[in-house]
Design a protein around this motif. Structure first.
Motif, PDB file in Angstrom:
ATOM      1  N   ALA A   9      -2.188   8.470  -4.993  1.00 16.56           N
ATOM      2  CA  ALA A   9      -2.527   7.530  -3.912  1.00 16.56           C
ATOM      3  C   ALA A   9      -4.025   7.326  -3.794  1.00 16.56           C
ATOM      4  N   GLY A  10      -4.758   7.440  -4.929  1.00 14.34           N
ATOM      5  CA  GLY A  10      -6.192   7.138  -4.947  1.00 14.34           C
ATOM      6  C   GLY A  10      -6.400   5.641  -5.118  1.00 14.34           C
ATOM      7  N   PHE A  11      -7.608   5.254  -5.577  1.00 15.17           N
ATOM      8  CA  PHE A  11      -7.899   3.829  -5.758  1.00 15.17           C
ATOM      9  C   PHE A  11      -6.923   3.178  -6.734  1.00 15.17           C
ATOM     10  N   ALA A  12      -6.668   3.809  -7.875  1.00 14.09           N
ATOM     11  CA  ALA A  12      -5.815   3.182  -8.896  1.00 14.09           C
ATOM     12  C   ALA A  12      -4.424   2.922  -8.313  1.00 14.09           C
ATOM     13  N   GLY A  13      -3.820   3.962  -7.751  1.00 21.48           N
ATOM     14  CA  GLY A  13      -2.456   3.839  -7.245  1.00 21.48           C
ATOM     15  C   GLY A  13      -2.349   2.933  -6.028  1.00 21.48           C
ATOM     16  N   SER A  14      -3.299   3.028  -5.115  1.00 18.80           N
ATOM     17  CA  SER A  14      -3.201   2.270  -3.859  1.00 18.80           C
ATOM     18  C   SER A  14      -3.452   0.783  -4.080  1.00 18.80           C
ATOM     19  N   VAL A  15      -4.430   0.456  -4.934  1.00 22.99           N
ATOM     20  CA  VAL A  15      -4.707  -0.961  -5.204  1.00 22.99           C
ATOM     21  C   VAL A  15      -3.475  -1.596  -5.852  1.00 22.99           C
ATOM     22  N   LEU A  16      -2.864  -0.902  -6.805  1.00 24.04           N
ATOM     23  CA  LEU A  16      -1.687  -1.465  -7.472  1.00 24.04           C
ATOM     24  C   LEU A  16      -0.485  -1.539  -6.531  1.00 24.04           C
ATOM     25  N   ALA A  17      -0.301  -0.527  -5.701  1.00 22.25           N
ATOM     26  CA  ALA A  17       0.835  -0.540  -4.759  1.00 22.25           C
ATOM     27  C   ALA A  17       0.768  -1.785  -3.876  1.00 22.25           C
ATOM     28  N   GLU A  18      -0.423  -2.042  -3.353  1.00 17.73           N
ATOM     29  CA  GLU A  18      -0.571  -3.188  -2.444  1.00 17.73           C
ATOM     30  C   GLU A  18      -0.305  -4.501  -3.168  1.00 17.73           C
ATOM     31  N   ARG A  19      -0.818  -4.658  -4.381  1.00 18.68           N
ATOM     32  CA  ARG A  19      -0.603  -5.900  -5.141  1.00 18.68           C
ATOM     33  C   ARG A  19       0.891  -6.090  -5.455  1.00 18.68           C
ATOM     34  N   LEU A  20       1.534  -5.036  -5.929  1.00 17.40           N
ATOM     35  CA  LEU A  20       2.948  -5.152  -6.316  1.00 17.40           C
ATOM     36  C   LEU A  20       3.803  -5.473  -5.099  1.00 17.40           C
ATOM     37  N   ALA A  21       3.470  -4.840  -3.975  1.00 15.73           N
ATOM     38  CA  ALA A  21       4.273  -5.043  -2.759  1.00 15.73           C
ATOM     39  C   ALA A  21       4.016  -6.415  -2.150  1.00 15.73           C
ATOM     40  N   SER A  22       2.751  -6.808  -2.051  1.00 17.35           N
ATOM     41  CA  SER A  22       2.504  -8.035  -1.302  1.00 17.35           C
ATOM     42  C   SER A  22       2.560  -9.282  -2.168  1.00 17.35           C
ATOM     43  N   VAL A  23       2.122  -9.235  -3.409  1.00 16.96           N
ATOM     44  CA  VAL A  23       2.152 -10.442  -4.251  1.00 16.96           C
ATOM     45  C   VAL A  23       3.529 -10.633  -4.880  1.00 16.96           C
ATOM     46  N   ARG A  24       4.134  -9.534  -5.367  1.00 13.62           N
ATOM     47  CA  ARG A  24       5.423  -9.656  -6.067  1.00 13.62           C
ATOM     48  C   ARG A  24       6.606  -9.347  -5.161  1.00 13.62           C
ATOM     49  N   GLY A  25       6.322  -8.876  -3.968  1.00 10.99           N
ATOM     50  CA  GLY A  25       7.401  -8.578  -3.027  1.00 10.99           C
ATOM     51  C   GLY A  25       8.315  -7.447  -3.493  1.00 10.99           C
ATOM     52  N   GLU A  26       7.749  -6.545  -4.316  1.00 11.53           N
ATOM     53  CA  GLU A  26       8.599  -5.483  -4.862  1.00 11.53           C
ATOM     54  C   GLU A  26       8.511  -4.203  -4.033  1.00 11.53           C
ATOM     55  N   LYS A  27       9.544  -3.390  -4.154  1.00  7.72           N
ATOM     56  CA  LYS A  27       9.613  -2.137  -3.385  1.00  7.72           C
ATOM     57  C   LYS A  27       8.895  -1.036  -4.152  1.00  7.72           C
ATOM     58  N   VAL A  28       7.934  -0.418  -3.473  1.00 11.32           N
ATOM     59  CA  VAL A  28       7.054   0.545  -4.133  1.00 11.32           C
ATOM     60  C   VAL A  28       7.100   1.887  -3.409  1.00 11.32           C
ATOM     61  N   CYS A  29       7.209   2.959  -4.191  1.00  7.44           N
ATOM     62  CA  CYS A  29       7.080   4.307  -3.619  1.00  7.44           C
ATOM     63  C   CYS A  29       5.810   4.931  -4.193  1.00  7.44           C
ATOM     64  N   VAL A  30       4.890   5.340  -3.322  1.00  7.98           N
ATOM     65  CA  VAL A  30       3.648   5.995  -3.764  1.00  7.98           C
ATOM     66  C   VAL A  30       3.736   7.473  -3.414  1.00  7.98           C
ATOM     67  N   ILE A  31       3.576   8.335  -4.420  1.00  4.82           N
ATOM     68  CA  ILE A  31       3.570   9.767  -4.121  1.00  4.82           C
ATOM     69  C   ILE A  31       2.209  10.373  -4.471  1.00  4.82           C
ATOM     70  N   ASP A  32       1.862  11.437  -3.774  1.00  3.85           N
ATOM     71  CA  ASP A  32       0.666  12.199  -4.153  1.00  3.85           C
ATOM     72  C   ASP A  32       0.933  13.674  -3.879  1.00  3.85           C
ATOM     73  N   ARG A  33       0.523  14.516  -4.780  1.00 11.44           N
ATOM     74  CA  ARG A  33       0.763  15.957  -4.600  1.00 11.44           C
ATOM     75  C   ARG A  33      -0.119  16.525  -3.488  1.00 11.44           C
ATOM     76  N   ARG A  34      -1.229  15.857  -3.214  1.00  8.47           N
ATOM     77  CA  ARG A  34      -2.065  16.290  -2.093  1.00  8.47           C
ATOM     78  C   ARG A  34      -1.403  15.856  -0.784  1.00  8.47           C
ATOM     79  N   ASP A  35      -1.910  16.429   0.326  1.00  6.92           N
ATOM     80  CA  ASP A  35      -1.267  16.123   1.611  1.00  6.92           C
ATOM     81  C   ASP A  35      -1.891  14.903   2.290  1.00  6.92           C
ATOM     82  N   HIS A  36      -2.494  14.024   1.493  1.00  7.98           N
ATOM     83  CA  HIS A  36      -3.160  12.858   2.079  1.00  7.98           C
ATOM     84  C   HIS A  36      -3.258  11.745   1.045  1.00  7.98           C
ATOM     85  N   ILE A  37      -3.548  10.525   1.529  1.00  5.11           N
ATOM     86  CA  ILE A  37      -3.814   9.387   0.651  1.00  5.11           C
ATOM     87  C   ILE A  37      -5.321   9.346   0.329  1.00  5.11           C
TER      88      ILE A  37
END
Ligand code: FAD
Ligand code: UDP
Length: 373
Positions: A9-37
């Motif tokens: 859920a760093g820059f790489a993952g978060s930027v892509l999650a937002e694009r995939l969800a909002s532009v393509r309307g796709e369902k995205v699950c973001v995981i991170d082993r740390r306890d924060h984004i």
């Protein structure tokens, strides 16, 4: 069933999650082993209520209009130009990158023009037939004395390697200047997110199509979650179970301290180039954030061989090992490798954002949107 699983859920993952969800309307699950984004850019209030960066100071700077415009959708900014002083063994503080003031103070000179300073450097520069290593970069520009004062010890501590064993790209990050410019970066955009990085990430990930699961390791959920495609932003060698051996990453221990006084040091970061202390630099957050508080918090960075992977180590043998993993990654269908760890590149935040946006474009070309298949 998710369209995408995003690991990290760093820059790489978060930027892509937002694009995939909002532009393509796709369902995205973001995981991170740390306890924060937020990945390594995560910031939080410490016990005194001062905004600190858990993984060391992060200053945003870019020449890319596209990257700046993209992130500006999720944050307002505070203008901030980073300044760094190097503290020498005798206690003297001088500007880093080396500039005219550095040369004058160190040598009790009063050079006034850029030509004079360039002549000072040229008189000391060593002829290097081919600039290959991080030592070559510096000695060929300013000579051995300045190299030893500012680069050799710092680099040995930071990387556990001599600059002669590191790719030229490492010390090339730091310029040498003949003028009086004492800013660490000269990019057109230099800002801090006004409410901090974590708030910016939270806005990016706040979308009905995005599910965020922190404290979640990929290994623990890969057989439990169902997803069609994946974005991997963790270490590339980990994804392939270290098949060709471990890629070296350099780690750091962050020592956070709060002091019962308003200010600790005159600038955001003080570098310690000498090997008489084990840390490389000390950063004081209030300079970066503009926060007003009667106390102040600082972080010491202590380089370490073991621990979380923070830095890919740029040297030829590691690049060759990465190439083997890259070939595997390219041949792995439906998984996209993005970010500093997954592509083994010593990238700044803006470069990771640019890489994520470019990856999104490639996905748009290569992968039909869910529902259109
Ligand atoms: P990361 O931020 O590392 O995110 C990857 C995430 O993936 C991590 O949170 C990790 O927990 C998670 N992950 C990995 N494997 C798994 C798994 N198996 N399961 C679940 N989760 C997993 N850049 C700048 O532009 N300016 C700066 O001033 C600056 N300062 C820096 C200072 C330090 C000390 C460091 C280390 C870096 C600095 N950077 C700076 C670089 C910046 O941190 C990176 O460019 C950026 O954070 C990389 O983003 P990323 O998404 O690629 O990786
Ligand atoms: N460096 C150095 N002395 C300094 C600052 C930097 O020797 O005072 C070298 C060191 O090898 C470091 C590299 O230049 O790893 C890049 O510095 P930068 O400040 O960009 O490192 P980062 O912020 O990525 O840790």
């Amino acid at each position: 069933m998710f369209d995408w699983l995003i690991v990290g859920a760093g820059f790489a993952g978060s930027v892509l999650a937002e694009r995939l969800a909002s532009v393509r309307g796709e369902k995205v699950c973001v995981i991170d082993r740390r306890d924060h984004i937020g990945g390594n850019a995560y910031d939080e209030l410490d016990a005194a209520g001062i905004l600190i960066h858990r993984y060391g100071p992060h200053i945003f700077h870019t020449n890319s209009e596209a990257v700046f415009a993209h992130l500006s959708q999720f944050t307002k900014w505070r203008a901030y130009e980073h300044r760094v002083l190097a503290r020498l063994a005798d206690g003297m503080l001088v500007p880093m990158p080396i500039n005219r003031t550095t040369v004058n103070r160190l040598n009790a000179l009063s050079l006034t023009t850029e030509d004079e300073v360039e002549a000072f450097f040229s008189a000391r520069a060593e002829a290097v037939p081919e600039i290959r290593t991080s030592e070559d970069v510096v000695v060929s520009r300013v000579g051995r004395k300045l190299y030893e004062t500012f680069f050799r010890g710092y680099t040995r501590k930071q990387w556990g390697l001599d600059p002669s064993e590191l790719d030229r790209s490492v010390t090339s990050r730091v310029p040498t200047r003949a003028d009086n410019d004492d800013r660490y970066f000269t990019d057109t955009h230099q800002f801090m997110p006004l409410d901090g990085y974590t708030a910016m990430f939270a806005r990016m990930l706040e979308h009905p199509n995005i599910t965020v699961m922190t404290g979640t390791d990929y290994a623990a959920v890969k057989d439990k979650l169902s997803f069609r495609r994946m974005v991997w932003t963790g270490p590339v060698d980990e994804f392939f179970d270290f098949r060709f051996g471990k890629l070296p990453y350099r780690s750091l221990v962050f020592q956070h301290e709060t002091h019962d006084r308003e200010w600790f040091q005159p600038v955001g970061t003080v570098n310690f180039p000498g090997e008489e202390v084990p840390f490389t630099r000390v950063s004081e957050y209030k300079h970066l954030t503009g926060q007003v508080h009667p106390k102040t918090s600082v972080t010491y960075e202590l380089p370490a061989a073991e621990g979380d992977p923070y830095y890919p180590v740029p040297r030829p043998e590691n690049a060759a090992l990465y190439k083997q993993y890259e070939a595997l990654a390219d041949a792995t269908e439906n998984v996209w490798f993005v970010g500093r760890l997954a592509t083994y590149r010593y990238y700044n935040m803006d470069q990771v954002v640019a890489q994520a946006l470019a990856t999104f474009k490639r996905i748009e070309t290569a992968v039909p949107r869910t529902g259109d298949e």
